[in-house]
Enzyme design. Structure first.
Site, mmCIF file in Angstrom:
data_model
loop_
_atom_site.group_PDB
_atom_site.id
_atom_site.type_symbol
_atom_site.label_atom_id
_atom_site.label_comp_id
_atom_site.label_asym_id
_atom_site.label_seq_id
_atom_site.Cartn_x
_atom_site.Cartn_y
_atom_site.Cartn_z
ATOM 1 N N ASP A 132 0.836 -1.196 0.000
ATOM 2 C CA ASP A 132 0.000 0.000 0.000
ATOM 3 C C ASP A 132 0.872 1.247 0.000
ATOM 4 O O ASP A 132 1.678 1.443 0.912
ATOM 5 C CB ASP A 132 -0.910 -0.023 1.235
ATOM 6 C CG ASP A 132 -2.050 0.982 1.136
ATOM 7 O OD1 ASP A 132 -2.352 1.440 0.012
ATOM 8 O OD2 ASP A 132 -2.621 1.318 2.187
ATOM 9 N N TYR A 188 1.239 5.646 -0.643
ATOM 10 C CA TYR A 188 0.762 6.836 0.093
ATOM 11 C C TYR A 188 1.002 8.008 -0.849
ATOM 12 O O TYR A 188 1.695 8.942 -0.527
ATOM 13 C CB TYR A 188 1.614 6.936 1.370
ATOM 14 C CG TYR A 188 1.162 7.846 2.470
ATOM 15 C CD1 TYR A 188 -0.123 7.786 2.995
ATOM 16 C CD2 TYR A 188 2.063 8.767 3.028
ATOM 17 C CE1 TYR A 188 -0.500 8.601 4.051
ATOM 18 C CE2 TYR A 188 1.689 9.583 4.080
ATOM 19 C CZ TYR A 188 0.403 9.485 4.589
ATOM 20 O OH TYR A 188 0.038 10.294 5.646
ATOM 21 N N HIS A 243 -3.706 13.973 0.447
ATOM 22 C CA HIS A 243 -3.993 13.076 1.578
ATOM 23 C C HIS A 243 -2.848 13.117 2.588
ATOM 24 O O HIS A 243 -3.077 13.280 3.790
ATOM 25 C CB HIS A 243 -4.217 11.648 1.086
ATOM 26 C CG HIS A 243 -4.323 10.644 2.201
ATOM 27 N ND1 HIS A 243 -5.383 10.626 3.081
ATOM 28 C CD2 HIS A 243 -3.486 9.646 2.608
ATOM 29 C CE1 HIS A 243 -5.198 9.653 3.970
ATOM 30 N NE2 HIS A 243 -4.057 9.046 3.704
ATOM 31 N N ARG A 273 0.482 16.437 12.971
ATOM 32 C CA ARG A 273 1.714 17.188 13.287
ATOM 33 C C ARG A 273 1.443 18.658 13.005
ATOM 34 O O ARG A 273 2.046 19.255 12.106
ATOM 35 C CB ARG A 273 2.889 16.700 12.413
ATOM 36 C CG ARG A 273 3.313 15.254 12.654
ATOM 37 C CD ARG A 273 4.563 14.917 11.831
ATOM 38 N NE ARG A 273 4.371 15.231 10.418
ATOM 39 C CZ ARG A 273 3.780 14.423 9.535
ATOM 40 N NH1 ARG A 273 3.364 13.238 9.908
ATOM 41 N NH2 ARG A 273 3.624 14.796 8.285
ATOM 42 N N GLU A 320 -8.966 4.132 -2.868
ATOM 43 C CA GLU A 320 -7.693 3.934 -3.558
ATOM 44 C C GLU A 320 -7.942 3.205 -4.873
ATOM 45 O O GLU A 320 -9.033 2.672 -5.107
ATOM 46 C CB GLU A 320 -6.736 3.072 -2.699
ATOM 47 C CG GLU A 320 -6.628 3.552 -1.255
ATOM 48 C CD GLU A 320 -5.471 2.935 -0.472
ATOM 49 O OE1 GLU A 320 -4.602 2.281 -1.103
ATOM 50 O OE2 GLU A 320 -5.447 3.109 0.757
ATOM 51 N N ASP A 364 -9.239 0.354 1.310
ATOM 52 C CA ASP A 364 -8.348 -0.079 2.391
ATOM 53 C C ASP A 364 -9.008 0.299 3.723
ATOM 54 O O ASP A 364 -8.725 1.345 4.299
ATOM 55 C CB ASP A 364 -6.989 0.622 2.214
ATOM 56 C CG ASP A 364 -6.023 0.319 3.336
ATOM 57 O OD1 ASP A 364 -6.155 -0.743 3.967
ATOM 58 O OD2 ASP A 364 -5.125 1.154 3.583
ATOM 59 N N GLN A 399 -4.988 1.852 14.803
ATOM 60 C CA GLN A 399 -3.804 2.320 14.066
ATOM 61 C C GLN A 399 -2.991 3.329 14.880
ATOM 62 O O GLN A 399 -1.763 3.260 14.948
ATOM 63 C CB GLN A 399 -4.282 2.958 12.744
ATOM 64 C CG GLN A 399 -3.168 3.450 11.828
ATOM 65 C CD GLN A 399 -3.724 4.141 10.572
ATOM 66 O OE1 GLN A 399 -4.937 4.248 10.387
ATOM 67 N NE2 GLN A 399 -2.839 4.596 9.715
ATOM 68 N N LYS A 413 -5.116 -2.071 9.919
ATOM 69 C CA LYS A 413 -5.262 -2.084 8.465
ATOM 70 C C LYS A 413 -5.525 -3.475 7.890
ATOM 71 O O LYS A 413 -6.116 -3.592 6.822
ATOM 72 C CB LYS A 413 -3.958 -1.570 7.829
ATOM 73 C CG LYS A 413 -3.665 -0.107 8.083
ATOM 74 C CD LYS A 413 -4.498 0.738 7.156
ATOM 75 C CE LYS A 413 -4.037 2.173 7.178
ATOM 76 N NZ LYS A 413 -4.804 2.965 6.204
#
Ligand code: CA
Length: 403
Positions: free
Chosen positions: A118, A120, A125, A134, A192, A224, A231, A244
């Site tokens: 998978d 990213y 996103h 953050r 996805e 997904d 998580q 996941k």
């Protein structure tokens, strides 16, 4: 013609390979969606001058057909388009027997998935997740624009559209940040695309980015499913695990890469310029319209909660393959590489509830007066895809949440 490949069964027939035909067959009464039974067509000799054994279509997965390689995929596709657009008399005579009404069939998982990775690859996103978790730092981590970030997922729990999804249980942070155990309270989807690998690469041999598309058989819609609370508690320092790997759903029809030729677009500007092994040019990306619909358990009509587009991916499928193999890691026929959640720049174009509800801070209002931050039991989540002004149809992938 899209002519996506899938595995279907009907009556007492065992699972076999078919293509979905949406166009009427000239000279025959067949019109509307039908599934062409490739085992029968092949046994009747319509592929007799092609280098394949009809037995590859009598299989419960596409792997053996895919393993024949791109020249055979291309030859079969050309033959099918020819037969369906300009059918000869022998084909017209059998059309009603070999074109099956989809209402009569059961669709199966189309591929025996060996390994699943998978990525990213959507900048919006990754930036949204960065802003949420953050808030004081740069939304993107320093590596993000230098390589397509990914983790190894779990192939055993990939299921076909329509398979019920059981809400996972596990550990997640409770009050005082102490773990509690129970059903996930933050069950989410991720919109996805899945890249179905149709060719094996050699262990130790990187796949050059310019040749990477030759390894792609086609694309599917990919959900997904993600338990955000599980998580959040488990992911450091080694990344996603039980949050996941309890389920991922794919659409039953694999859209051949060739069917997407008319939907190609240029890559977004990649700045800084990637390292040489990731450098590509030309129309490496795809304009595929994607939507997410939610149907609540009370039987009311569905609500479209997001509309986005595969053009929002930063890294291309070819770059993902080149990066995946640059260290010598080999790909196998039947592997799936998923793109990662695809989000656009506007709030209505986000590809997860995590982003749509901004981690629960902005609940989504539904027409029945209820609200969602994450998925509830009884909810059905549906992803759909279309391209080329509707000439290419990915169909849908759906899953209902059960306790
Ligand atoms: Ca994902």
């Amino acid at each position: 013609m899209t002519l996506p490949y899938g595995i279907f069964s009907y009556g007492i027939a065992s699972p076999r390979v078919g293509v979905l035909v949406k166009e009427p067959v000239p000279g025959s009464p067949v019109a509307g969606d039908h599934i062409l039974d490739l085992e029968i067509v092949s046994l009747l000799g319509f592929f007799k001058d092609l280098p394949l054994d009809p037995a590859v279509f009598a299989k419960p997965v596409l792997n053996d057909f895919m393993a024949l390689g791109k020249p055979v995929w291309q030859a079969v596709r050309r033959r099918l388009i020819d037969l369906l657009e300009h059918p000869d008399k022998p084909f017209i005579e059998i059309a009603e027997q070999v074109l099956i009404d989809p209402a009569r069939v059961t669709m199966h998982l189309p591929v025996r998935v060996g390994d699943y990775t998978d990525f990213y690859a959507s900048e919006e996103h990754a930036s949204n997740v960065g802003r949420m978790f953050r808030p004081d730092g740069n939304p993107l981590l320093p590596n993000w624009k230098h390589l397509p970030v990914a983790y190894h997922g779990r192939a055993s729990s990939i299921v076909v559209s329509g398979t019920p999804i059981r809400r996972p249980q596990g550990q997640y942070p409770g009050p005082d940040n102490q773990p509690v155990f129970g059903p996930s309270q933050a069950l989410d989807f991720e919109l996805e695309l899945g890249i179905v690998i149709g060719r094996t690469s050699e262990l130790g041999e990187p796949v050059p980015v310019g040749e990477a598309e030759d390894f792609i058989f086609g694309l599917v819609l990919f959900n997904d499913w993600s338990a955000r609370d599980i998580q959040r508690w488990e992911y450091q320092p080694l990344g996603p695990f039980l949050g996941k790997n309890f389920a991922s759903s794919i659409s039953p029809w694999v859209v051949p890469l060739e069917a997407l030729d008319g939907c190609r677009i240029e890559s977004p500007k990649q700045e800084p310029t990637p390292l040489p092994y990731l450098r590509t040019s030309g129309r490496t990306h795809f304009d595929i319209e994607l939507e997410v619909a939610l149907q609540t358990g009370d039987g009311r009509p569905e609500t479209v909660i997001s509309r986005t587009n595969a053009r929002h991916l930063y890294w291309s499928a070819a770059q993902m393959i080149a990066h995946h193999t640059v260290n010598g890691c080999n790909l196998n026929v039947g592997d799936i590489l998923a793109t990662g959640t695809i989000s656009g720049p506007e709030p209505g174009s986000y590809g997860s509830l995590l982003e749509l509800s901004w981690n629960g801070a902005r609940p989504l209002s539904l027409p029945d007066g209820s609200a969602r931050t994450f998925l509830q039991d009884g909810d059905t989540l549906i992803l759909r895809g279309r391209a080329g002004n509707g000439t290419v149809d990915f169909g849908e992938v759906s899953g209902r949440i059960n306790r």
